[in-house]
Design a protein around this motif. Structure first.
Motif, mmCIF file in Angstrom:
data_model
loop_
_atom_site.group_PDB
_atom_site.id
_atom_site.type_symbol
_atom_site.label_atom_id
_atom_site.label_comp_id
_atom_site.label_asym_id
_atom_site.label_seq_id
_atom_site.Cartn_x
_atom_site.Cartn_y
_atom_site.Cartn_z
ATOM 1 N N VAL A 28 26.944 -20.743 7.219
ATOM 2 C CA VAL A 28 28.149 -21.195 7.904
ATOM 3 C C VAL A 28 28.813 -22.277 7.052
ATOM 4 O O VAL A 28 28.177 -23.259 6.687
ATOM 5 N N THR A 29 30.092 -22.047 6.729
ATOM 6 C CA THR A 29 30.869 -23.012 5.930
ATOM 7 C C THR A 29 32.161 -23.329 6.671
ATOM 8 O O THR A 29 32.470 -22.701 7.691
ATOM 9 N N GLY A 30 32.902 -24.250 6.139
ATOM 10 C CA GLY A 30 34.201 -24.568 6.714
ATOM 11 C C GLY A 30 35.214 -23.448 6.554
ATOM 12 O O GLY A 30 36.259 -23.439 7.194
ATOM 13 N N TYR A 31 34.912 -22.485 5.690
ATOM 14 C CA TYR A 31 35.817 -21.359 5.428
ATOM 15 C C TYR A 31 35.353 -20.071 6.083
ATOM 16 O O TYR A 31 35.773 -18.992 5.698
ATOM 17 N N GLY A 32 34.435 -20.181 7.029
ATOM 18 C CA GLY A 32 33.946 -19.009 7.736
ATOM 19 C C GLY A 32 32.449 -18.854 7.597
ATOM 20 O O GLY A 32 31.783 -19.571 6.852
ATOM 21 N N GLU A 33 31.934 -17.915 8.339
ATOM 22 C CA GLU A 33 30.504 -17.607 8.324
ATOM 23 C C GLU A 33 30.285 -16.456 7.339
ATOM 24 O O GLU A 33 30.962 -15.430 7.423
ATOM 25 N N LEU A 34 29.366 -16.639 6.399
ATOM 26 C CA LEU A 34 29.109 -15.625 5.386
ATOM 27 C C LEU A 34 27.817 -14.885 5.706
ATOM 28 O O LEU A 34 26.761 -15.497 5.864
ATOM 29 N N VAL A 35 27.926 -13.566 5.787
ATOM 30 C CA VAL A 35 26.760 -12.708 5.998
ATOM 31 C C VAL A 35 26.549 -11.932 4.709
ATOM 32 O O VAL A 35 27.485 -11.356 4.157
ATOM 33 N N PHE A 36 25.307 -11.924 4.213
ATOM 34 C CA PHE A 36 24.979 -11.296 2.936
ATOM 35 C C PHE A 36 24.195 -10.009 3.165
ATOM 36 O O PHE A 36 23.236 -9.993 3.937
ATOM 37 N N PHE A 37 24.597 -8.967 2.465
ATOM 38 C CA PHE A 37 23.834 -7.722 2.430
ATOM 39 C C PHE A 37 23.303 -7.572 1.011
ATOM 40 O O PHE A 37 24.079 -7.571 0.049
ATOM 41 N N MET A 38 22.000 -7.448 0.884
ATOM 42 C CA MET A 38 21.357 -7.347 -0.428
ATOM 43 C C MET A 38 21.219 -5.872 -0.789
ATOM 44 O O MET A 38 20.640 -5.097 -0.037
ATOM 45 N N ILE A 39 21.772 -5.506 -1.941
ATOM 46 C CA ILE A 39 21.727 -4.120 -2.397
ATOM 47 C C ILE A 39 20.721 -4.015 -3.529
ATOM 48 O O ILE A 39 20.787 -4.758 -4.510
ATOM 49 N N GLY A 53 29.062 8.645 -11.907
ATOM 50 C CA GLY A 53 30.365 8.837 -11.266
ATOM 51 C C GLY A 53 30.234 8.903 -9.745
ATOM 52 O O GLY A 53 31.057 8.341 -9.017
ATOM 53 N N ALA A 54 29.185 9.571 -9.257
ATOM 54 C CA ALA A 54 28.953 9.666 -7.812
ATOM 55 C C ALA A 54 28.645 8.294 -7.220
ATOM 56 O O ALA A 54 29.095 7.973 -6.112
ATOM 57 N N ARG A 55 27.895 7.462 -7.950
ATOM 58 C CA ARG A 55 27.577 6.095 -7.472
ATOM 59 C C ARG A 55 28.847 5.253 -7.409
ATOM 60 O O ARG A 55 29.052 4.486 -6.471
ATOM 61 N N ILE A 56 29.691 5.378 -8.406
ATOM 62 C CA ILE A 56 30.958 4.630 -8.423
ATOM 63 C C ILE A 56 31.841 5.082 -7.268
ATOM 64 O O ILE A 56 32.455 4.263 -6.570
ATOM 65 N N TYR A 57 31.906 6.391 -7.034
ATOM 66 C CA TYR A 57 32.705 6.929 -5.938
ATOM 67 C C TYR A 57 32.175 6.435 -4.594
ATOM 68 O O TYR A 57 32.965 6.085 -3.699
ATOM 69 N N LEU A 59 30.567 3.614 -4.014
ATOM 70 C CA LEU A 59 30.946 2.209 -3.890
ATOM 71 C C LEU A 59 32.432 2.085 -3.547
ATOM 72 O O LEU A 59 32.816 1.252 -2.717
ATOM 73 N N MET A 60 33.260 2.919 -4.146
ATOM 74 C CA MET A 60 34.688 2.910 -3.853
ATOM 75 C C MET A 60 34.929 3.225 -2.373
ATOM 76 O O MET A 60 35.762 2.593 -1.724
ATOM 77 N N ASN A 61 34.177 4.172 -1.815
ATOM 78 C CA ASN A 61 34.317 4.509 -0.396
ATOM 79 C C ASN A 61 33.954 3.325 0.495
ATOM 80 O O ASN A 61 34.607 3.082 1.509
ATOM 81 N N SER A 147 27.222 2.023 7.016
ATOM 82 C CA SER A 147 28.162 2.577 6.044
ATOM 83 C C SER A 147 27.591 2.520 4.632
ATOM 84 O O SER A 147 27.691 3.484 3.862
ATOM 85 N N LEU A 148 26.993 1.392 4.286
ATOM 86 C CA LEU A 148 26.378 1.246 2.960
ATOM 87 C C LEU A 148 25.225 2.236 2.778
ATOM 88 O O LEU A 148 25.100 2.879 1.732
ATOM 89 N N LYS A 149 24.388 2.360 3.790
ATOM 90 C CA LYS A 149 23.252 3.293 3.708
ATOM 91 C C LYS A 149 23.733 4.742 3.653
ATOM 92 O O LYS A 149 23.162 5.557 2.929
ATOM 93 N N ASP A 150 24.786 5.065 4.409
ATOM 94 C CA ASP A 150 25.328 6.427 4.387
ATOM 95 C C ASP A 150 25.864 6.805 3.017
ATOM 96 O O ASP A 150 25.892 7.994 2.661
ATOM 97 N N GLN A 151 26.297 5.829 2.230
ATOM 98 C CA GLN A 151 26.800 6.091 0.880
ATOM 99 C C GLN A 151 25.672 6.093 -0.161
ATOM 100 O O GLN A 151 25.931 6.149 -1.361
ATOM 101 N N GLY A 152 24.418 5.988 0.294
ATOM 102 C CA GLY A 152 23.279 6.118 -0.618
ATOM 103 C C GLY A 152 22.758 4.812 -1.191
ATOM 104 O O GLY A 152 21.928 4.827 -2.102
ATOM 105 N N PHE A 153 23.208 3.674 -0.673
ATOM 106 C CA PHE A 153 22.719 2.391 -1.167
ATOM 107 C C PHE A 153 21.495 1.943 -0.378
ATOM 108 O O PHE A 153 21.438 2.131 0.839
ATOM 109 N N THR A 154 20.541 1.363 -1.074
ATOM 110 C CA THR A 154 19.395 0.757 -0.413
ATOM 111 C C THR A 154 19.796 -0.686 -0.130
ATOM 112 O O THR A 154 19.992 -1.483 -1.048
ATOM 113 N N VAL A 155 19.955 -1.007 1.146
ATOM 114 C CA VAL A 155 20.545 -2.286 1.528
ATOM 115 C C VAL A 155 19.791 -2.881 2.715
ATOM 116 O O VAL A 155 19.199 -2.164 3.508
#
Length: 193
Positions: A28-39, A53-57, A59-61, A147-155
């Motif tokens: 929690v900061t003066g500029y908002g609450e930051l939540v981190f997702f570790m990939i 290319g599929a990994r980049i796509y 991430l773009m999604n 959403s991150l997991k659906d795109q194939g990221f381990t998060v």
């Protein structure tokens, strides 16, 4: 001016960094609450061009679907440059050949360790929350994680310990501490005596 300087000396480290609180899931900061997702990073050196290319796509999604997203990449490894510079200067001034040889071996050992840890990176997706209702936060964060997991990221969502470790790495390059204290010297306090 003198009053500001005295106040700054009294401020805690968290106040100097602009941190209001570290919760079980956020910073929690003066500029908002930051939540981190570790990939968990993917070793792209073993992937084909089409797989990269599929990994980049993918991430773009993710980036298209979440407007408030911020990204952070940290080196989660020791930096031996100061130690190596010290070894070099010692080798230059050392008269004893046996000690010079030992210093050279230390330098080689540090080089090997640094090469082995060169790929130790941490990638984080940061979501900055601004005055969201508490009842809306967890479903929103769960949707982002899905959403991150659906795109194939381990998060996974960073816990309080992870956040403290990230701050230690970011501000101090400290990757060796096993437990981060809330207050300096906390481990030495004995309660009930």
């Amino acid at each position: 001016m003198n009053k500001k300087k005295k106040q700054k000396e009294k401020d805690s480290t968290r106040q100097l960094m602009g941190i209001t609180d570290i919760t079980s899931h956020s910073l929690v900061t003066g500029y908002g609450e930051l939540v981190f997702f570790m990939i968990k990073p993917t070793n792209i050196s073993v992937l084909s061009d089409s797989s990269i290319g599929a990994r980049i796509y993918a991430l773009m999604n993710v980036l298209k679907g979440i407007a408030e997203i911020e990204m952070l990449c940290l080196n989660s490894r020791e930096n031996f440059e100061d130690v190596k510079a010290n070894l070099r200067s010692r080798m230059d001034t050392e008269q004893n050949p046996a000690i010079r040889k030992l210093l050279a071996q230390d330098m080689t050992s540090l080089d090997r360790m640094q090469v082995q840890m060169a790929t130790a990176r941490e990638f984080l997706i940061i979501i900055r929350l601004h005055n969201e209702k508490q009842s809306d936060v967890q479903p929103y964060l769960s949707r982002i994680e899905k959403s991150l997991k659906d795109q194939g990221f381990t998060v996974r969502k960073a816990a309080e310990f992870d956040i403290k470790r990230l701050l230690g790495v970011y501000y101090e390059q400290n990757v060796t501490t096993e437990r981060y204290e809330d207050y300096d010297g906390e481990r030495w306090v004995i309660f009930g005596e």
